[in-house]
Design a protein around this motif. Structure first.
Motif, PDB file in Angstrom:
ATOM      1  N   THR A 118       0.828  -1.209   0.000  1.00 18.08           N
ATOM      2  CA  THR A 118       0.000   0.000   0.000  1.00 18.08           C
ATOM      3  C   THR A 118       0.863   1.259   0.000  1.00 18.08           C
ATOM      4  OG1 THR A 118      -0.253  -0.143   2.406  1.00 18.08           O
ATOM      5  CG2 THR A 118      -2.000  -1.104   1.062  1.00 18.08           C
ATOM      6  N   ALA A 119       2.038   1.185   0.589  1.00 21.61           N
ATOM      7  CA  ALA A 119       2.953   2.331   0.550  1.00 21.61           C
ATOM      8  C   ALA A 119       3.511   2.524  -0.855  1.00 21.61           C
ATOM      9  CB  ALA A 119       4.091   2.133   1.548  1.00 21.61           C
ATOM     10  N   ALA A 120       3.670   1.429  -1.594  1.00 21.21           N
ATOM     11  CA  ALA A 120       4.206   1.511  -2.958  1.00 21.21           C
ATOM     12  C   ALA A 120       3.173   2.050  -3.944  1.00 21.21           C
ATOM     13  CB  ALA A 120       4.692   0.134  -3.409  1.00 21.21           C
ATOM     14  N   ALA A 121       1.890   1.964  -3.583  1.00 22.41           N
ATOM     15  CA  ALA A 121       0.818   2.453  -4.464  1.00 22.41           C
ATOM     16  C   ALA A 121      -0.184   3.239  -3.626  1.00 22.41           C
ATOM     17  CB  ALA A 121       0.145   1.284  -5.167  1.00 22.41           C
ATOM     18  N   PRO A 122       0.208   4.435  -3.155  1.00 20.03           N
ATOM     19  CA  PRO A 122      -0.674   5.212  -2.276  1.00 20.03           C
ATOM     20  C   PRO A 122      -2.021   5.518  -2.938  1.00 20.03           C
ATOM     21  CG  PRO A 122       1.466   6.298  -2.558  1.00 20.03           C
ATOM     22  CD  PRO A 122       1.431   5.130  -3.482  1.00 20.03           C
ATOM     23  N   GLY A 123      -3.069   5.358  -2.164  1.00 17.04           N
ATOM     24  CA  GLY A 123      -4.409   5.679  -2.646  1.00 17.04           C
ATOM     25  C   GLY A 123      -5.088   4.560  -3.417  1.00 17.04           C
ATOM     26  N   LEU A 147       7.580 -15.786  -5.820  1.00 17.94           N
ATOM     27  CA  LEU A 147       6.208 -16.222  -5.538  1.00 17.94           C
ATOM     28  C   LEU A 147       5.759 -17.275  -6.541  1.00 17.94           C
ATOM     29  CD1 LEU A 147       4.464 -12.770  -4.911  1.00 17.94           C
ATOM     30  CD2 LEU A 147       4.909 -14.537  -3.196  1.00 17.94           C
ATOM     31  N   ALA A 148       4.990 -18.229  -6.073  1.00 20.52           N
ATOM     32  CA  ALA A 148       4.397 -19.219  -6.975  1.00 20.52           C
ATOM     33  C   ALA A 148       3.361 -18.550  -7.871  1.00 20.52           C
ATOM     34  CB  ALA A 148       3.756 -20.349  -6.172  1.00 20.52           C
ATOM     35  N   GLU A 149       2.667 -17.564  -7.333  1.00 23.49           N
ATOM     36  CA  GLU A 149       1.703 -16.780  -8.098  1.00 23.49           C
ATOM     37  C   GLU A 149       1.608 -15.389  -7.487  1.00 23.49           C
ATOM     38  OE1 GLU A 149      -1.622 -19.404  -7.891  1.00 23.49           O
ATOM     39  OE2 GLU A 149      -2.230 -18.705  -5.927  1.00 23.49           O
ATOM     40  N   PRO A 150       1.227 -14.384  -8.280  1.00 25.89           N
ATOM     41  CA  PRO A 150       1.132 -13.021  -7.756  1.00 25.89           C
ATOM     42  C   PRO A 150       0.120 -12.927  -6.614  1.00 25.89           C
ATOM     43  CG  PRO A 150       0.959 -13.033 -10.147  1.00 25.89           C
ATOM     44  CD  PRO A 150       0.898 -14.460  -9.697  1.00 25.89           C
ATOM     45  N   LEU A 151       0.297 -11.927  -5.789  1.00 26.80           N
ATOM     46  CA  LEU A 151      -0.623 -11.675  -4.678  1.00 26.80           C
ATOM     47  C   LEU A 151      -1.405 -10.400  -4.959  1.00 26.80           C
ATOM     48  CD1 LEU A 151       1.812 -12.272  -1.674  1.00 26.80           C
ATOM     49  CD2 LEU A 151       0.210 -13.908  -2.692  1.00 26.80           C
ATOM     50  N   ARG A 152      -2.655 -10.408  -4.613  1.00 30.82           N
ATOM     51  CA  ARG A 152      -3.494  -9.211  -4.736  1.00 30.82           C
ATOM     52  C   ARG A 152      -3.752  -8.698  -3.332  1.00 30.82           C
ATOM     53  NH1 ARG A 152      -9.375  -8.151  -5.348  1.00 30.82           N
ATOM     54  NH2 ARG A 152      -9.544  -6.228  -6.551  1.00 30.82           N
ATOM     55  N   VAL A 153      -3.334  -7.483  -3.073  1.00 28.94           N
ATOM     56  CA  VAL A 153      -3.570  -6.831  -1.786  1.00 28.94           C
ATOM     57  C   VAL A 153      -4.690  -5.832  -2.031  1.00 28.94           C
ATOM     58  CG1 VAL A 153      -2.556  -5.410   0.035  1.00 28.94           C
ATOM     59  CG2 VAL A 153      -1.136  -7.091  -1.170  1.00 28.94           C
ATOM     60  N   PHE A 154      -5.793  -5.980  -1.304  1.00 27.79           N
ATOM     61  CA  PHE A 154      -6.924  -5.096  -1.568  1.00 27.79           C
ATOM     62  C   PHE A 154      -7.675  -4.759  -0.296  1.00 27.79           C
ATOM     63  CE2 PHE A 154      -8.221  -9.442  -2.063  1.00 27.79           C
ATOM     64  CZ  PHE A 154      -9.472  -9.526  -1.473  1.00 27.79           C
ATOM     65  N   TYR A 155      -8.313  -3.606  -0.350  1.00 28.31           N
ATOM     66  CA  TYR A 155      -9.137  -3.130   0.753  1.00 28.31           C
ATOM     67  C   TYR A 155     -10.426  -3.931   0.763  1.00 28.31           C
ATOM     68  CZ  TYR A 155     -12.181  -0.016   3.412  1.00 28.31           C
ATOM     69  OH  TYR A 155     -13.063   0.497   4.325  1.00 28.31           O
ATOM     70  N   SER A 156     -10.771  -4.468   1.907  1.00 27.71           N
ATOM     71  CA  SER A 156     -12.017  -5.230   2.005  1.00 27.71           C
ATOM     72  C   SER A 156     -12.672  -4.938   3.352  1.00 27.71           C
ATOM     73  CB  SER A 156     -11.756  -6.728   1.840  1.00 27.71           C
ATOM     74  OG  SER A 156     -10.818  -7.174   2.789  1.00 27.71           O
ATOM     75  N   PRO A 157     -13.605  -3.992   3.353  1.00 24.75           N
ATOM     76  CA  PRO A 157     -14.277  -3.678   4.617  1.00 24.75           C
ATOM     77  C   PRO A 157     -15.087  -4.877   5.104  1.00 24.75           C
ATOM     78  CG  PRO A 157     -15.402  -2.620   2.797  1.00 24.75           C
ATOM     79  CD  PRO A 157     -14.168  -3.262   2.235  1.00 24.75           C
ATOM     80  N   VAL A 206      -1.541  -5.417  -7.101  1.00 21.55           N
ATOM     81  CA  VAL A 206      -1.025  -6.754  -7.378  1.00 21.55           C
ATOM     82  C   VAL A 206       0.481  -6.687  -7.203  1.00 21.55           C
ATOM     83  CG1 VAL A 206      -0.727  -8.569  -9.107  1.00 21.55           C
ATOM     84  CG2 VAL A 206      -2.904  -7.335  -8.944  1.00 21.55           C
ATOM     85  N   VAL A 207       1.006  -7.583  -6.393  1.00 16.82           N
ATOM     86  CA  VAL A 207       2.454  -7.659  -6.204  1.00 16.82           C
ATOM     87  C   VAL A 207       2.931  -8.979  -6.784  1.00 16.82           C
ATOM     88  CG1 VAL A 207       2.587  -6.114  -4.221  1.00 16.82           C
ATOM     89  CG2 VAL A 207       2.164  -8.519  -3.830  1.00 16.82           C
ATOM     90  N   ASP A 208       4.071  -8.920  -7.454  1.00 17.35           N
ATOM     91  CA  ASP A 208       4.591 -10.121  -8.097  1.00 17.35           C
ATOM     92  C   ASP A 208       6.093 -10.176  -7.903  1.00 17.35           C
ATOM     93  OD1 ASP A 208       4.682 -12.459  -9.489  1.00 17.35           O
ATOM     94  OD2 ASP A 208       4.203 -11.597 -11.442  1.00 17.35           O
ATOM     95  N   SER A 209       6.597 -11.362  -7.892  1.00 11.50           N
ATOM     96  CA  SER A 209       8.023 -11.589  -7.711  1.00 11.50           C
ATOM     97  C   SER A 209       8.351 -12.978  -8.232  1.00 11.50           C
ATOM     98  CB  SER A 209       8.364 -11.503  -6.216  1.00 11.50           C
ATOM     99  OG  SER A 209       9.632 -12.062  -5.955  1.00 11.50           O
ATOM    100  N   PRO A 210       9.558 -13.168  -8.737  1.00  9.57           N
ATOM    101  CA  PRO A 210       9.956 -14.521  -9.139  1.00  9.57           C
ATOM    102  C   PRO A 210       9.961 -15.495  -7.956  1.00  9.57           C
ATOM    103  CG  PRO A 210      11.558 -12.892  -9.913  1.00  9.57           C
ATOM    104  CD  PRO A 210      10.583 -12.173  -9.037  1.00  9.57           C
TER     105      PRO A 210
END
Length: 119
Positions: free
Chosen positions: A56-61, A72-82, A66-70
């Motif tokens: 969230t600091a890397a993409a303010p607002g 990781l087996a698969e990308p991760l989605r970080v999302f706001y979920s009230p 979606v964060v990805d890295s070699p």
């Protein structure tokens, strides 16, 4: 012979298996595995919290990243979920009529739990 009143719950049986039985072997592993699982859970939760903070600091607002890295087996989605929940204490105090309906629709579901008890 002890006679219990009609509404009394009979005492729970205590099982002490021999060490060479399946249950005995499982019980021998229980505390060790529980401690390892708790440690792993704490590490994983700390890692997830740090990923959330960094993403969230890397993409303010952004409400989703979606964060990805070699690594990781698969990308991760970080999302706001009230999340919403029913405040049953407040409902019971302020709207006992609605709370009564809420209680009428509750269902008991079968579930077994393993929990430590004092000797």
């Amino acid at each position: 012979m002890t006679v219990l009143p009609d509404n009394a719950t009979p005492p729970e049986p205590t099982v002490r298996p021999e060490p060479n039985t399946k249950l005995g072997q499982l019980l021998a592993l229980h505390d060790q595995l529980k401690a390892a699982a708790k440690h792993a859970e704490n590490m994983f939760e700390a890692c997830k919290a740090a990923i959330k903070a960094e993403a969230t600091a890397a993409a303010p607002g952004a409400r989703a990243v979606v964060v990805d890295s070699p690594d990781l087996a698969e990308p991760l989605r970080v999302f706001y979920s009230p999340r919403k929940r029913c405040n049953t204490k407040k409902m019971a105090a302020e709207r006992p009529d609605v709370f009564a309906v809420y209680q009428a629709y509750q269902e008991e579901t079968p579930s077994w739990t393993v929990k430590a008890v004092q000797r």
